[in-house]
Design an enzyme around this catalytic site. Structure first.
Site, mmCIF file in Angstrom:
data_model
loop_
_atom_site.group_PDB
_atom_site.id
_atom_site.type_symbol
_atom_site.label_atom_id
_atom_site.label_comp_id
_atom_site.label_asym_id
_atom_site.label_seq_id
_atom_site.Cartn_x
_atom_site.Cartn_y
_atom_site.Cartn_z
ATOM 1 N N GLU A 159 5.561 3.174 6.198
ATOM 2 C CA GLU A 159 4.207 2.695 6.455
ATOM 3 C C GLU A 159 4.369 1.386 7.230
ATOM 4 O OE1 GLU A 159 0.029 1.486 4.220
ATOM 5 O OE2 GLU A 159 1.914 0.741 3.442
ATOM 6 N N HIS B 89 -4.796 8.079 1.688
ATOM 7 C CA HIS B 89 -5.514 7.520 0.528
ATOM 8 C C HIS B 89 -6.062 6.114 0.784
ATOM 9 C CE1 HIS B 89 -1.635 5.701 0.440
ATOM 10 N NE2 HIS B 89 -2.020 4.869 -0.493
ATOM 11 N N ASP B 90 -5.744 5.538 1.943
ATOM 12 C CA ASP B 90 -6.239 4.191 2.274
ATOM 13 C C ASP B 90 -7.324 4.223 3.347
ATOM 14 O OD1 ASP B 90 -4.409 2.909 0.606
ATOM 15 O OD2 ASP B 90 -2.873 2.831 2.177
HETATM 16 C C1 GLC Z 1 -0.008 0.446 0.901
HETATM 17 C C2 GLC Z 1 -0.654 1.549 0.086
HETATM 18 C C3 GLC Z 1 -1.927 1.041 -0.504
HETATM 19 C C4 GLC Z 1 -1.603 -0.116 -1.397
HETATM 20 C C5 GLC Z 1 -0.772 -1.172 -0.667
HETATM 21 C C6 GLC Z 1 -0.110 -2.089 -1.644
HETATM 22 O O1 GLC Z 1 -0.775 0.068 1.982
HETATM 23 O O2 GLC Z 1 -0.833 2.684 0.874
HETATM 24 O O3 GLC Z 1 -2.633 2.027 -1.200
HETATM 25 O O4 GLC Z 1 -2.784 -0.700 -1.858
HETATM 26 O O5 GLC Z 1 0.276 -0.631 0.087
HETATM 27 O O6 GLC Z 1 0.908 -1.426 -2.325
#
Ligand code: GLC
Ligand code: CA
Length: 557
Positions: free
Chosen positions: A255, A327-328
């Site tokens: 990510e 999911h974000d």
């Molecule tokens: C990433 C996850 C997210 C989370 C964040 C902190 O962006 O996808 O859902 O809130 O990291 O772990």
């Protein structure tokens, strides 16, 4: 490019809390995932990314881990996890765990020990500073407020890039790094195929920590500014790869939001730090540094530019992982299609456009049946911490409660977190108890059971896309071929060639409700996919109906 086992696979993201509840407590769980493996196989998914199921207080829905070696009892047991890995293997499916190693939970033993003795070994697992010197820097956390928080019971403070219940781990400390690698290897030995690496770009901080010019009246600055100044993350990532993933040929997807120009090859080129990373280029379009309330809707031209920009950047250097949601993010169909135009045909077009780009396609649970954003009636129906923060940001900026709610409706992470819609029974067939988050009322018409029956459903269209991408006949173009924009300047047309050594396919979508004529680059042999019954042709031209999508196999000269 050397061929890898995962290149021709299709990935699917499961958000366990909302996927399927096997025991009626309203929370999805691992036995629930196992019960749905046959469905995922029917769909054609091979690689399953499981959002966190580790022991956690669930302050950020499991992205706050209090024990990396335990399964949270709400999700099941370690035996369930072993069974999931084994059952997946039987079906030739692969399990990816979510690797959340930028931070842990404040309830993790390491943090508890750091609180008890900040000067001891575990104090150095975190970023601590003396309270008396004030805040070491003016960075704003991703979820709002300062990244600094008093360390309870001490005269210290600690750094958290995300929620205050998610203290950042100190990657500068070799002992911490070894502890992380040990855990990764433990899971790989268990038989997981790899990981999705959460928020990984944040593990390297710009040191020493200093203030940057404030970008909001709160005097603080977006953490992305700090990331642009951080140098040397490659040393950590390389070490991690060599100590863990490499030995297992694990698949890893990062990510990564803030890579720097020129870094792509080191990250995901041949022998990169990861196998792949997500293309988030489209997800940031229309965003504003001020907050959600100030964002603007995405247009067809924006979307096209986002996808093609990313494709140009990567070329044939590696494989991006392509998404329209996770999911974000809000639901892709609600976010990228214009309001009032979200229908089965336009959903299929959007699906087909992103799916056939070069890279590894990821499907987020419910996307394959065209799940949509939720009409939240009030802010009380929203659970997600970042949405509640953005609501407040909008109010602070002088927006009315209705306007603030409007912004949350459009962008809330809860849009993607409502229960998976399995059938038209109570609670969408997700649970026999009360779901932890309210289901989307449209489950009566949008659900898996109905779409299995219906021949021209969104679900069946996804199955066709998956089958085509996995057809060895088209590996040459669809997996390894180049992605070349076609008629890029033609408004509201998104078209590209997938050009292999033996064959060329033309993928196109009419990103508007009006008809549009498209001149073909040459003659074609075959229509491989069409999201409508008809096809209107004239000499060397095709007339696409509104939201029509086609894949043509071109004649080879
Ligand atoms: C990433 C996850 C997210 C989370 C964040 C902190 O962006 O996808 O859902 O809130 O990291 O772990
Ligand atoms: Ca349950």
């Amino acid at each position: 490019m050397e061929r890898q086992w995962w290149h021709n696979k299709v990935a699917y993201q499961i958000y366990p809390k909302s996927f399927y509840d096997s025991n009626g407590d309203g929370i999805g769980d691992i036995p629930g995932i196992i019960q749905k493996l046959d469905y995922l196989q029917y769909l054609g998914a091979d690689i399953l990314w499981i959002s966190p199921v580790y022991q956690s207080p669930l302050a950020d829905q499991g992205y706050d881990i209090s024990d990396y070696y335990q399964i949270d009892p709400r999700f099941g047991t370690m035996e369930d996890m072993d069974r999931l890995i084994a059952e997946a293997k039987k079906r030739r499916m692969y399990i990816l765990m979510d690797l959340v190693i930028n931070h842990c939970s404040d309830e993790h033993e390491w943090f508890q020990k750091a609180m008890a003795d900040p000067e001891g070994e575990y104090g150095n697992f975190f970023y601590l500073a003396d309270q008396k010197d004030g805040r070491p820097c003016n960075w704003r956390s991703y979820f709002g407020g300062s990244v600094w928080e008093p360390l309870p019971g001490t005269d210290k403070q600690y750094l958290h890039m995300f929620h205050k219940k998610q203290p950042d781990l100190n990657w500068e400390n070799p002992k911490l790094r070894q502890a992380v690698y040990e855990n990764i290897n433990w899971w790989l030995k268990k038989g997981v195929a790899g990981f999705r690496l959460d928020a990984i770009i944040n593990i390297k901080k710009a040191l020493p920590m200093v203030d940057y010019p404030a970008d909001r009246p709160d005097g603080m600055v977006n953490p992305g500014v700090m990331l642009a100044h951080a140098e040397g993350i490659g040393d950590f990532l390389k070490e991690m790869r060599d100590e863990t993933f490499k030995k297992y040929q694990a698949f890893t997807v990062g990510e990564v939001f803030n890579d720097k120009p020129g870094e792509l090859e080191a990250f995901i080129g041949e022998d990169g730090y990861f196998s792949s990373m997500f293309d988030f280029n489209e997800t940031i379009i229309g965003g504003s540094p001020n907050g959600w309330y100030d964002s603007r809707p995405v247009t067809a031209e924006d979307y096209k530019a986002g996808c093609f920009g990313a494709q140009e950047k990567i070329g044939k250097l590696g494989f991006y992982s392509n998404i329209i949601e996770n999911h974000d993010e809000p639901r892709g169909v609600s976010h990228y299609l214009p309001e009032g135009q979200v229908c089965d045909t336009s959903k299929k077009m959007l699906a087909g456009l992103y799916f056939m780009l070069r890279g590894l396609p990821f499907i987020y649970q419910g996307q394959e049946i065209g799940m949509e954003n939720v009409e939240f009636q009030s802010i009380d129906q929203v659970d997600d911490i970042s949405s509640l923060e953005e609501y407040q940001v909008a109010l602070d900026a002088g927006r009315s409660p209705e306007e603030a709610l409007q912004a949350v409706k459009r962008y809330s992470r809860d849009n993607a977190r409502t229960p998976m819609q399995w059938n038209d029974n109570l609670y969408a067939g997700f649970t026999t108890g009360t779901p932890w988050l309210r289901e989307n009322p449209n489950y009566r018409t949008i659900n898996v059971e109905a779409q299995i029956e219906q021949e021209d459903s969104v679900l069946q269209f996804y199955r066709s896309l998956i089958a085509l991408r996995k057809d060895p006949e088209y590996e040459d173009s669809l997996i390894y071929g180049a992605c070349i924009p076609y008629l890029r300047e033609q408004k509201n047309l998104m078209a590209y060639l997938r050009k292999g050594e033996k064959q060329t396919l033309l993928v196109m979508g009419n990103f508007q409700k009006e008809l549009q004529k498209v001149k073909l680059p040459g003659a074609y042999d075959l229509v491989l996919l069409n999201n409508m019954d008809e096809l209107t042709e004239m000499d060397e031209e095709i007339c696409l109906k509104g939201w029509q999508y086609l894949i043509l196999k071109m004649k080879t000269e």
